[in-house]
Design a protein around this motif. Structure first.
Motif, PDB file in Angstrom:
ATOM      1  N   GLU A   1       0.655  -1.027   0.341  1.00  0.00           N
ATOM      2  CA  GLU A   1      -0.084  -0.292   0.180  1.00  0.00           C
ATOM      3  C   GLU A   1       0.807   0.851   0.112  1.00  0.00           C
ATOM      4  O   GLU A   1       0.655   2.491  -0.258  1.00  0.00           O
ATOM      5  N   PHE A   2       1.625   1.072   0.762  1.00  0.00           N
ATOM      6  CA  PHE A   2       2.802   2.644   0.712  1.00  0.00           C
ATOM      7  C   PHE A   2       3.304   2.606  -1.064  1.00  0.00           C
ATOM      8  O   PHE A   2       3.533   3.413  -1.239  1.00  0.00           O
ATOM      9  N   ALA A   3       4.254   1.797  -0.963  1.00  0.00           N
ATOM     10  CA  ALA A   3       4.709   1.728  -2.261  1.00  0.00           C
ATOM     11  C   ALA A   3       3.710   2.311  -3.609  1.00  0.00           C
ATOM     12  O   ALA A   3       4.125   2.770  -4.285  1.00  0.00           O
ATOM     13  N   VAL A   4       1.980   1.722  -3.384  1.00  0.00           N
ATOM     14  CA  VAL A   4       1.556   2.721  -4.237  1.00  0.00           C
ATOM     15  C   VAL A   4       1.374   4.492  -4.156  1.00  0.00           C
ATOM     16  O   VAL A   4       0.725   4.867  -5.039  1.00  0.00           O
ATOM     17  N   LYS A   5       1.191   4.049  -2.732  1.00  0.00           N
ATOM     18  CA  LYS A   5       0.797   5.694  -2.471  1.00  0.00           C
ATOM     19  C   LYS A   5       1.814   6.297  -3.107  1.00  0.00           C
ATOM     20  O   LYS A   5       1.661   7.569  -3.323  1.00  0.00           O
ATOM     21  N   TYR A   6       3.256   6.257  -2.578  1.00  0.00           N
ATOM     22  CA  TYR A   6       4.821   6.850  -2.721  1.00  0.00           C
ATOM     23  C   TYR A   6       4.704   6.862  -3.933  1.00  0.00           C
ATOM     24  O   TYR A   6       6.374   6.857  -4.299  1.00  0.00           O
ATOM     25  N   ASP A   7       3.756   5.828  -5.170  1.00  0.00           N
ATOM     26  CA  ASP A   7       5.143   5.939  -6.479  1.00  0.00           C
ATOM     27  C   ASP A   7       4.863   6.941  -7.027  1.00  0.00           C
ATOM     28  O   ASP A   7       3.582   8.267  -7.460  1.00  0.00           O
ATOM     29  N   ASP A   8       6.191   7.051  -8.029  1.00  0.00           N
ATOM     30  CA  ASP A   8       6.514   8.174  -9.562  1.00  0.00           C
ATOM     31  C   ASP A   8       6.252   9.574  -8.523  1.00  0.00           C
ATOM     32  O   ASP A   8       5.312  10.829  -9.133  1.00  0.00           O
ATOM     33  N   GLY A   9       6.573   9.702  -7.128  1.00  0.00           N
ATOM     34  CA  GLY A   9       6.574  10.894  -6.679  1.00  0.00           C
ATOM     35  C   GLY A   9       5.552  11.699  -6.184  1.00  0.00           C
ATOM     36  O   GLY A   9       5.618  13.138  -6.127  1.00  0.00           O
ATOM     37  N   ARG A  10       4.773  10.999  -6.386  1.00  0.00           N
ATOM     38  CA  ARG A  10       2.905  11.366  -6.172  1.00  0.00           C
ATOM     39  C   ARG A  10       2.920  12.166  -4.914  1.00  0.00           C
ATOM     40  O   ARG A  10       1.801  13.388  -4.649  1.00  0.00           O
ATOM     41  N   ASP A  11       3.985  11.635  -3.483  1.00  0.00           N
ATOM     42  CA  ASP A  11       3.864  11.971  -2.261  1.00  0.00           C
ATOM     43  C   ASP A  11       5.084  12.384  -1.820  1.00  0.00           C
ATOM     44  O   ASP A  11       5.487  11.507  -1.174  1.00  0.00           O
ATOM     45  N   PRO A  12       6.027  13.326  -1.964  1.00  0.00           N
ATOM     46  CA  PRO A  12       7.083  13.218  -1.336  1.00  0.00           C
ATOM     47  C   PRO A  12       7.562  13.172  -0.050  1.00  0.00           C
ATOM     48  O   PRO A  12       8.540  12.949   0.408  1.00  0.00           O
ATOM     49  N   ARG A  13       6.397  13.555   0.500  1.00  0.00           N
ATOM     50  CA  ARG A  13       6.418  13.760   1.996  1.00  0.00           C
ATOM     51  C   ARG A  13       6.819  11.698   2.154  1.00  0.00           C
ATOM     52  O   ARG A  13       7.323  11.194   3.220  1.00  0.00           O
ATOM     53  N   GLY A  14       5.995  11.326   1.730  1.00  0.00           N
ATOM     54  CA  GLY A  14       6.849   9.756   1.528  1.00  0.00           C
ATOM     55  C   GLY A  14       8.208   9.217   1.771  1.00  0.00           C
ATOM     56  O   GLY A  14       8.417   8.453   2.024  1.00  0.00           O
ATOM     57  N   LEU A  15       9.255  10.150   1.285  1.00  0.00           N
ATOM     58  CA  LEU A  15       9.838  10.067   0.841  1.00  0.00           C
ATOM     59  C   LEU A  15      10.618   9.547   2.629  1.00  0.00           C
ATOM     60  O   LEU A  15      11.961   9.364   2.954  1.00  0.00           O
ATOM     61  N   LEU A  16      10.409  10.785   3.250  1.00  0.00           N
ATOM     62  CA  LEU A  16      10.864  10.890   5.389  1.00  0.00           C
ATOM     63  C   LEU A  16      10.985   9.464   5.856  1.00  0.00           C
ATOM     64  O   LEU A  16      11.008   8.582   6.237  1.00  0.00           O
ATOM     65  N   ARG A  17       9.757   8.513   5.120  1.00  0.00           N
ATOM     66  CA  ARG A  17       9.094   7.307   6.343  1.00  0.00           C
ATOM     67  C   ARG A  17       9.307   6.220   5.249  1.00  0.00           C
ATOM     68  O   ARG A  17       9.173   4.822   5.671  1.00  0.00           O
ATOM     69  N   ALA A  18      10.239   6.609   3.771  1.00  0.00           N
ATOM     70  CA  ALA A  18      10.375   4.359   2.951  1.00  0.00           C
ATOM     71  C   ALA A  18      11.161   4.564   3.642  1.00  0.00           C
ATOM     72  O   ALA A  18      12.673   4.727   4.403  1.00  0.00           O
TER      73      ALA A  18
END
Length: 224
Positions: A79-96
Motif C-alpha cells: 500500500e505504501f509503494a502504491v501511495k508513493y509511486d512516481d513521486g506522488r507525495d514527496p512526504r513519503g520519502l521521509l518515511r520510506a
C-alpha cells in the motif's frame, strides 16, 4: 491440570490444538485419568501433511500468528509503494525504507512492488530535467536511496516500444536519443548530488536488480 478439572466439573470434553508433543502427552494422560474425552483437532492433519511431504513439522507454538504479522507487514508495504509511486507525495520519502530515483522506464515501479513484497516500504521519484526534485530527496539518509540508470540504446528501444503500445509515433521526443542522453546526464547529476549508490538496470530482470538493491542495503549503501 486446570483445564481437565474444569471439563470434569461440567461433564464436558476437551478439543485441543497443541503442537508440542510433551504437552499433548500430558493432556492425554491427565484427561484419561479423569475420564474426560479429548479430540486432537490439528494432529491428524499435521501427521497427514508430514507423510505427504515427507517432512517433519516444526511444532513451534505461535507460527500462525507470526505468519499473520508477516502478511500484514507485506500488505502495508505494498500500500505504501502504491501511495508513493512516481513521486506522488514527496512526504513519503521521509518515511520510506528505500527510495528509488531514475528517469522514466528504468523499472522504478516494478522494483518498488517487488521490494514491497519483501516488506520494505519503497517510494520512487522520476527525474526529469524540467522538474526540480522534491527537497525531501536531499533530506534523507543517502544510504536509503538507490539511483537507477540504463544504457541509452536500451532505453531508446524500451521507449519506442512503449510509444508503439500507446499507438503513438516513435519519433516523439520521449524516444529521441538526444533527449534520452539529456535526461540520463541530468539524472546522474542528481544522483551524485544525493550521494546515493547507482545500479545499472540494463539487460537485468526486475528480480536481479532487486537482489542487487537488497545486497547494497545490507552492506550499508555501498555503490556498485
Amino acid at each position: 491440570m486446570e483445564t481437565v478439572q474444569a471439563a470434569k466439573e461440567v461433564n464436558g470434553m476437551i478439543a485441543f490444538t497443541l503442537v508440542v508433543p510433551e504437552l499433548q502427552q500430558l493432556l492425554l494422560e491427565e484427561a484419561g485419568k479423569a475420564g474426560i474425552p479429548v479430540v486432537d483437532i490439528m494432529g491428524p492433519m499435521i501427521d497427514g501433511l508430514s507423510r505427504l511431504f515427507q517432512r517433519e513439522p516444526k511444532r513451534e507454538p505461535g507460527l500462525v500468528h507470526r505468519l499473520d504479522e508477516d502478511y500484514f507487514r507485506r500488505v502495508e508495504a505494498i500500500e505504501f509503494a502504491v501511495k508513493y509511486d512516481d513521486g506522488r507525495d514527496p512526504r513519503g520519502l521521509l518515511r520510506a525504507d528505500v527510495i528509488l530515483i531514475g528517469v522514466s522506464r528504468t523499472s522504478k515501479t516494478p522494483l518498488s512492488m517487488y521490494l514491497a513484497h519483501k516488506r520494505l516500504k519503497v517510494a520512487n521519484v522520476p527525474l526529469v530535467p524540467e522538474v526540480e526534485p522534491p527537497e525531501e530527496l536531499f533530506m534523507i539518509d543517502n544510504k536509503k536511496c538507490i539511483g537507477l540508470t540504463i544504457q541509452p540504446e536500451q532505453l531508446n528501444n524500451i521507449r519506442r516500444e512503449r510509444l508503439k503500445a500507446l499507438g503513438l509515433t516513435s519519433r516523439a521526443n520521449y524516444a529521441n536519443m538526444e533527449r534520452i542522453l539529456q535526461e540520463l546526464e541530468y539524472a546522474e547529476k542528481i544522483m551524485k548530488r544525493v550521494g546515493c549508490p547507482i545500479v545499472d538496470v540494463s539487460n537485468k530482470a526486475v528480480e536481479e536488480t532487486a537482489n542487487l538493491i537488497l545486497d547494497i542495503l545490507r552492506k550499508g549503501g555501498t555503490a556498485v
